[in-house]
Design a protein around this motif. Structure first.
Motif, PDB file in Angstrom:
ATOM      1  N   SER A 114      80.788  34.659  52.118  1.00 29.13           N
ATOM      2  CA  SER A 114      81.529  34.826  53.369  1.00 29.13           C
ATOM      3  C   SER A 114      82.804  34.000  53.346  1.00 29.13           C
ATOM      4  CB  SER A 114      80.678  34.389  54.562  1.00 29.13           C
ATOM      5  OG  SER A 114      79.547  35.206  54.711  1.00 29.13           O
ATOM      6  N   ASP A 115      83.842  34.534  53.991  1.00 30.40           N
ATOM      7  CA  ASP A 115      85.075  33.788  54.225  1.00 30.40           C
ATOM      8  C   ASP A 115      85.072  33.389  55.703  1.00 30.40           C
ATOM      9  OD1 ASP A 115      87.731  33.013  54.872  1.00 30.40           O
ATOM     10  OD2 ASP A 115      88.474  34.077  53.110  1.00 30.40           O
ATOM     11  N   ASN A 116      84.882  32.102  55.976  1.00 27.54           N
ATOM     12  CA  ASN A 116      84.743  31.645  57.354  1.00 27.54           C
ATOM     13  C   ASN A 116      86.027  31.746  58.155  1.00 27.54           C
ATOM     14  OD1 ASN A 116      82.080  31.062  56.845  1.00 27.54           O
ATOM     15  ND2 ASN A 116      82.430  28.888  56.460  1.00 27.54           N
ATOM     16  N   GLU A 117      87.159  31.835  57.473  1.00 30.76           N
ATOM     17  CA  GLU A 117      88.447  31.919  58.180  1.00 30.76           C
ATOM     18  C   GLU A 117      88.739  33.343  58.622  1.00 30.76           C
ATOM     19  OE1 GLU A 117      91.621  30.141  56.035  1.00 30.76           O
ATOM     20  OE2 GLU A 117      90.680  28.154  55.939  1.00 30.76           O
ATOM     21  N   THR A 118      88.499  34.304  57.748  1.00 30.84           N
ATOM     22  CA  THR A 118      88.793  35.703  58.085  1.00 30.84           C
ATOM     23  C   THR A 118      87.585  36.430  58.672  1.00 30.84           C
ATOM     24  OG1 THR A 118      88.185  36.514  55.885  1.00 30.84           O
ATOM     25  CG2 THR A 118      90.467  35.792  56.200  1.00 30.84           C
ATOM     26  N   ALA A 232      79.326  38.194  59.306  1.00 33.89           N
ATOM     27  CA  ALA A 232      80.544  37.432  59.048  1.00 33.89           C
ATOM     28  C   ALA A 232      81.184  36.940  60.343  1.00 33.89           C
ATOM     29  CB  ALA A 232      81.530  38.293  58.265  1.00 33.89           C
ATOM     30  N   LYS A 233      81.139  37.769  61.389  1.00 32.49           N
ATOM     31  CA  LYS A 233      81.805  37.424  62.649  1.00 32.49           C
ATOM     32  C   LYS A 233      80.984  36.459  63.495  1.00 32.49           C
ATOM     33  CE  LYS A 233      85.178  38.128  65.654  1.00 32.49           C
ATOM     34  NZ  LYS A 233      86.568  37.751  65.352  1.00 32.49           N
ATOM     35  N   TYR A 234      79.673  36.697  63.572  1.00 38.64           N
ATOM     36  CA  TYR A 234      78.848  35.938  64.510  1.00 38.64           C
ATOM     37  C   TYR A 234      77.707  35.157  63.856  1.00 38.64           C
ATOM     38  CZ  TYR A 234      81.035  39.337  67.677  1.00 38.64           C
ATOM     39  OH  TYR A 234      81.926  40.127  68.365  1.00 38.64           O
ATOM     40  N   GLY A 235      77.547  35.295  62.563  1.00 37.43           N
ATOM     41  CA  GLY A 235      76.456  34.593  61.901  1.00 37.43           C
ATOM     42  C   GLY A 235      75.095  35.225  62.108  1.00 37.43           C
ATOM     43  N   VAL A 236      75.058  36.507  62.508  1.00 42.26           N
ATOM     44  CA  VAL A 236      73.767  37.183  62.666  1.00 42.26           C
ATOM     45  C   VAL A 236      73.111  37.291  61.285  1.00 42.26           C
ATOM     46  CG1 VAL A 236      72.577  39.276  63.422  1.00 42.26           C
ATOM     47  CG2 VAL A 236      74.647  38.509  64.621  1.00 42.26           C
ATOM     48  N   PRO A 237      71.880  36.804  61.112  1.00 44.32           N
ATOM     49  CA  PRO A 237      71.228  36.898  59.802  1.00 44.32           C
ATOM     50  C   PRO A 237      71.224  38.340  59.294  1.00 44.32           C
ATOM     51  CG  PRO A 237      69.961  35.479  61.247  1.00 44.32           C
ATOM     52  CD  PRO A 237      71.034  36.101  62.101  1.00 44.32           C
ATOM     53  N   HIS A 238      71.453  38.494  58.012  1.00 44.26           N
ATOM     54  CA  HIS A 238      71.678  39.819  57.442  1.00 44.26           C
ATOM     55  C   HIS A 238      70.501  40.763  57.660  1.00 44.26           C
ATOM     56  CE1 HIS A 238      73.235  42.900  54.823  1.00 44.26           C
ATOM     57  NE2 HIS A 238      72.195  42.791  54.018  1.00 44.26           N
ATOM     58  N   GLY A 239      69.289  40.290  57.412  1.00 44.38           N
ATOM     59  CA  GLY A 239      68.131  41.152  57.580  1.00 44.38           C
ATOM     60  C   GLY A 239      67.939  41.586  59.022  1.00 44.38           C
ATOM     61  N   LEU A 240      68.140  40.658  59.954  1.00 45.78           N
ATOM     62  CA  LEU A 240      68.021  40.986  61.374  1.00 45.78           C
ATOM     63  C   LEU A 240      69.064  42.023  61.775  1.00 45.78           C
ATOM     64  CD1 LEU A 240      66.889  40.514  64.215  1.00 45.78           C
ATOM     65  CD2 LEU A 240      68.444  38.555  64.420  1.00 45.78           C
ATOM     66  N   ALA A 241      70.298  41.841  61.316  1.00 45.19           N
ATOM     67  CA  ALA A 241      71.353  42.803  61.635  1.00 45.19           C
ATOM     68  C   ALA A 241      71.018  44.178  61.069  1.00 45.19           C
ATOM     69  CB  ALA A 241      72.693  42.317  61.095  1.00 45.19           C
ATOM     70  N   ASN A 242      70.559  44.224  59.826  1.00 41.29           N
ATOM     71  CA  ASN A 242      70.179  45.508  59.228  1.00 41.29           C
ATOM     72  C   ASN A 242      69.085  46.198  60.042  1.00 41.29           C
ATOM     73  OD1 ASN A 242      71.909  45.697  57.055  1.00 41.29           O
ATOM     74  ND2 ASN A 242      70.479  44.867  55.572  1.00 41.29           N
ATOM     75  N   ALA A 243      68.091  45.415  60.461  1.00 41.15           N
ATOM     76  CA  ALA A 243      66.973  45.985  61.212  1.00 41.15           C
ATOM     77  C   ALA A 243      67.438  46.614  62.515  1.00 41.15           C
ATOM     78  CB  ALA A 243      65.929  44.895  61.493  1.00 41.15           C
ATOM     79  N   MET A 244      68.355  45.955  63.225  1.00 43.81           N
ATOM     80  CA  MET A 244      68.847  46.476  64.497  1.00 43.81           C
ATOM     81  C   MET A 244      69.718  47.720  64.299  1.00 43.81           C
ATOM     82  SD  MET A 244      69.702  43.153  66.870  1.00 43.81           S
ATOM     83  CE  MET A 244      70.923  42.470  65.753  1.00 43.81           C
ATOM     84  N   VAL A 245      70.500  47.719  63.228  1.00 45.21           N
ATOM     85  CA  VAL A 245      71.467  48.801  63.008  1.00 45.21           C
ATOM     86  C   VAL A 245      70.815  50.041  62.401  1.00 45.21           C
ATOM     87  CG1 VAL A 245      73.589  49.440  61.767  1.00 45.21           C
ATOM     88  CG2 VAL A 245      73.379  47.165  62.786  1.00 45.21           C
ATOM     89  N   LEU A 246      69.759  49.859  61.599  1.00 49.05           N
ATOM     90  CA  LEU A 246      69.179  50.964  60.828  1.00 49.05           C
ATOM     91  C   LEU A 246      68.857  52.212  61.654  1.00 49.05           C
ATOM     92  CD1 LEU A 246      68.076  52.172  58.210  1.00 49.05           C
ATOM     93  CD2 LEU A 246      65.943  50.908  58.606  1.00 49.05           C
ATOM     94  N   PRO A 247      68.119  52.119  62.767  1.00 46.13           N
ATOM     95  CA  PRO A 247      67.801  53.366  63.481  1.00 46.13           C
ATOM     96  C   PRO A 247      69.030  54.070  64.047  1.00 46.13           C
ATOM     97  CG  PRO A 247      67.038  51.443  64.712  1.00 46.13           C
ATOM     98  CD  PRO A 247      67.440  50.953  63.363  1.00 46.13           C
ATOM     99  N   HIS A 248      70.069  53.302  64.411  1.00 50.04           N
ATOM    100  CA  HIS A 248      71.297  53.912  64.934  1.00 50.04           C
ATOM    101  C   HIS A 248      71.997  54.734  63.855  1.00 50.04           C
ATOM    102  CE1 HIS A 248      71.409  51.721  68.810  1.00 50.04           C
ATOM    103  NE2 HIS A 248      70.828  50.742  68.133  1.00 50.04           N
ATOM    104  N   VAL A 249      72.074  54.185  62.649  1.00 48.11           N
ATOM    105  CA  VAL A 249      72.731  54.907  61.560  1.00 48.11           C
ATOM    106  C   VAL A 249      71.908  56.135  61.160  1.00 48.11           C
ATOM    107  CG1 VAL A 249      73.414  54.782  59.126  1.00 48.11           C
ATOM    108  CG2 VAL A 249      74.013  52.925  60.693  1.00 48.11           C
TER     109      VAL A 249
END
Length: 344
Positions: A114-118, A232-249
């Motif tokens: 991750s790039d913490n600045e961008t 990258a933007k909010y620090g949401v753990p990757h696995g948790l983010a994937n789990a929430m997004v998966l059914p929408h996609v």
């Protein structure tokens, strides 16, 4: 728990009269983390790098294995956030000892940084980054907290599903993806409820590894395009983010990828072929949502800010366009997806 395992590992290596240097990684590795570690290793050229921990730790170890032999600054070798310069030296051999079952990092050729600045995610990419050896040991996963078991397990499921429904899938990918998907649906609920069940832990470790092998050849899709940017933007753990997004996609892909989603549904016993592709695809999506609920994955998050939506959508669409997805999303679809993740 990982600290105790690291102490045991270091002692074992010292007992063999080997010189060891240890570096800790807390959370997803960032560019400053990598630069500090490289600075602390000046003059030390290890014969092997061992990554003991979750996916972030293994990515960190892979990045160090790649960059220690290189002459240029770390940023110059990173894709997306850097110049994407090819490695100018062979990586140091690396051994992976995953303590979570999700990322499959021990089977992939990328170290995500991750790039913490961008607030962007990039990484070092090279086939030589695939670890020379991996230890899949359910015993060292026993102490994994239930919420991490859940999130990392859904990460592995996302890898397997995105690799399978993408346009680059091939016989090898199909085998790894379908094997992982079946193992996860059959074992993740038990591993979540009973973390001492070594049979379930072993099945999840194997599923995670298979998922990593699948995305190494077939890549991922829009679930990762969105979740990478939430991380990258909010620090949401990757696995948790994937789990929430998966059914929408999956909802957005079900018309284009209905047959493949139906294949998955049949493979895990969600219906009969006579029901048709569309109905079976809907059953798969419903089952993913049911699994999320059963293992405590929230459907939404309160971290997304209204003023960030345009940038998040821009970044997700740009990243998604580089993946072999069943189809490419329109802006309005991606924006609706992001808004659907926001807690009302």
């Amino acid at each position: 728990a990982n600290a105790k395992r690291a102490e045991w590992l270091v002692k074992s290596l010292h007992d063999e009269a080997l010189l060891v240097k240890t570096i800790s990684c807390h959370g997803e590795p960032s560019l400053p983390d990598i630069e500090r570690a490289l600075g602390g290793l000046q003059g030390f050229r290890p014969a092997v790098v061992i990554g003991l921990g979750g996916g972030s730790v293994i990515d960190f170890a892979k990045a160090l294995a790649a960059l220690i032999p290189c002459a240029g600054p770390a940023l110059s070798y990173l894709e997306v956030v850097g110049d994407g310069r090819p490695l100018d030296a062979s990586p140091i051999p690396m051994i992976a000892m995953p303590t979570t079952a999700g990322t499959g990092s021990e089977a992939t050729m990328i170290a995500v940084i991750s790039d913490n600045e961008t607030h962007e995610k990039g990484g070092v990419i090279d086939p030589a980054l695939i670890p020379r050896a991996t230890a899949l040991d359910p015993v060292i996963m026993k102490g994994l907290p239930a919420h991490i078991t859940a999130a990392t397990g859904m990460d592995a499921l996302t890898h397997a599903i995105e690799a399978y429904i993408g346009v680059w899938e091939m016989p090898e990918t199909r085998y790894y993806s379908m094997s992982a998907i079946k193992l996860i649906f059959d074992n993740l609920p038990e591993a979540y409820v009973n973390g001492d069940n070594l049979e379930a832990r072993e099945a999840m470790a194997l599923a995670s590894h298979y998922g990593g092998l699948a995305i190494t050849s077939a890549l991922v899709g829009y679930v990762h395009a969105v979740s990478h940017n939430l991380g990258a933007k909010y620090g949401v753990p990757h696995g948790l983010a994937n789990a929430m997004v998966l059914p929408h996609v999956l909802d957005l892909m079900k018309d284009t990828a209905a047959k493949k989603m139906a294949d998955i549904a049949l493979h895990v016993g969600l219906g009969e072929a006579s029901e048709g592709h569309a109905a079976l695809a809907d059953k798969l999506i419903a089952e993913v949502r049911t699994l999320n609920e059963a293992i405590g994955i929230p459907a939404t998050t309160d971290v997304i800010r209204e003023e960030d939506i345009n940038d998040l959508v821009d970044a997700a669409l740009t990243e998604g366009s580089s993946y072999p997805t069943p189809r490419y999303l329109e802006r309005r679809e991606c924006e609706a997806l992001v808004r659907g993740l926001m807690t009302a």
